[in-house]
Design a protein around this motif. Sequence first.
Motif, PDB file in Angstrom:
ATOM      1  N   PHE A 109       5.542   4.765  -1.034  1.00  0.00           N
ATOM      2  CA  PHE A 109       3.993   4.950  -0.602  1.00  0.00           C
ATOM      3  C   PHE A 109       3.690   6.183  -0.762  1.00  0.00           C
ATOM      4  N   PRO A 110       3.909   6.820  -2.001  1.00  0.00           N
ATOM      5  CA  PRO A 110       3.525   8.453  -2.093  1.00  0.00           C
ATOM      6  C   PRO A 110       2.225   8.844  -1.440  1.00  0.00           C
ATOM      7  N   LYS A 111       1.175   7.822  -1.501  1.00  0.00           N
ATOM      8  CA  LYS A 111      -0.235   8.344  -0.757  1.00  0.00           C
ATOM      9  C   LYS A 111       0.122   8.524   0.675  1.00  0.00           C
ATOM     10  N   SER A 112       0.837   7.802   1.161  1.00  0.00           N
ATOM     11  CA  SER A 112       1.122   8.030   2.649  1.00  0.00           C
ATOM     12  C   SER A 112       1.974   9.395   3.040  1.00  0.00           C
ATOM     13  N   ALA A 113       2.958   9.585   2.144  1.00  0.00           N
ATOM     14  CA  ALA A 113       3.681  10.834   2.312  1.00  0.00           C
ATOM     15  C   ALA A 113       3.812  11.547   1.153  1.00  0.00           C
ATOM     16  N   PRO A 114       2.783  12.394   0.822  1.00  0.00           N
ATOM     17  CA  PRO A 114       2.616  13.252  -0.681  1.00  0.00           C
ATOM     18  C   PRO A 114       3.770  14.258  -0.700  1.00  0.00           C
TER      19      PRO A 114
END
Length: 370
Positions: free
Chosen positions: A352-357
């Motif tokens: 979930f890269p948007k959640s944990a950039p």
Amino acid sequence: MKFKSITVHPEVVHMPITKHLPHFTTSANSPKLSDYKQGKRHLFVAPKKGRLFHICASLDTRYICCSTHVISHISNCPFECTYCFLQNYLTDTTLTVVADTKAIIQEIKEKTSLQPWRLFRIGTWELGDSLAVSPLNNLAIELVKEFTKLDNCILKLRTKGSAVEPLLDIEHKGKTVISWTVNPPEIIKREEIGTATLDKRLRAMEKAAKAGYPIGLHFDPMILFKGWEAAYLKLVKAIFTAIQPKDVIWISIGSLRFNPEMKKKIENNYPSSRITAQEMILGDDNKFRYPRPIREEMYRLLLSFLLDAGAGECFTYLCMERWNVWERVFGRCPKSIGHLDYLMAKAVHNRFPKSAPVKPQKEHYLKLTY
Ligand code: SF4
């Protein structure tokens, strides 16, 4: 649910949440109720006093804990889970919420900016349910919007309700996880009084996933009863009919636990509950739990159901269990609490890269002390 009274502190009477209250009186004092059940029916909207952001109070270095952080701006809950620790914890039982979201966010920014490399998972459920009633949901909306600006933080809303509608159309940028505590319908009906049925929780979960929210699942507390194996299998199948494993950011598993004083409260407050009838043993942390072999059997079986449902990719962890239990359930164990924190951050960043950039660096996490 209708409150018998709503009181707003004069210092927060101008705050946005008051627009959503049907009626209220103004006073600097909460009704200060001591009866646990009565307090659930009276709401007090309060200003922020002191620190509200901290690491989970249950963190215990004898366990591999997930080291989540919390904002304790909600106190008490309109639901009535028979196993709820609040019945043995609150002195003023009035359902209290802190209205000043901006001050809460300011405190979070000050603390989390000191460790910009770290992914902070921040829950709002420490002393209540994040989404139980509509005034709380309006505070949740304010927080969801604010968290879109906090790169290294994820907001965790956790509920046994189904009131997600107001959250569906707002911009969240994947920075809020909506989580459900899940149990078979038999347990919901008897031990989670006033909460949403499983079916309602699943419909809400489906809507939240469609709106792009990462979904958290908490099989905690797992509760033993006749036929529990088939019931938890059915539960897992029902969840992964409503949503897909790709929607699920993490899954926690834990079993029923409470301290000896709680046992008496449960039996007094909820005489029809059956949770105190099972064999339990008192651990060195002064909590009753099912004997270890039984807990391990419960966790292993649930894990096998999750794997069969295709949820092996979802980061799955145990709540308040020791190294040896992790080893027996997963065949492996994080080296430390900091290591588990890192593994979760890595899994979230990868899936979930948007959640944990921010890409997590292991060496930072391994230096964390608790
Ligand atoms: S939902 Fe959580 S806070 Fe509310 S009664 Fe149940 S256990 Fe307690």
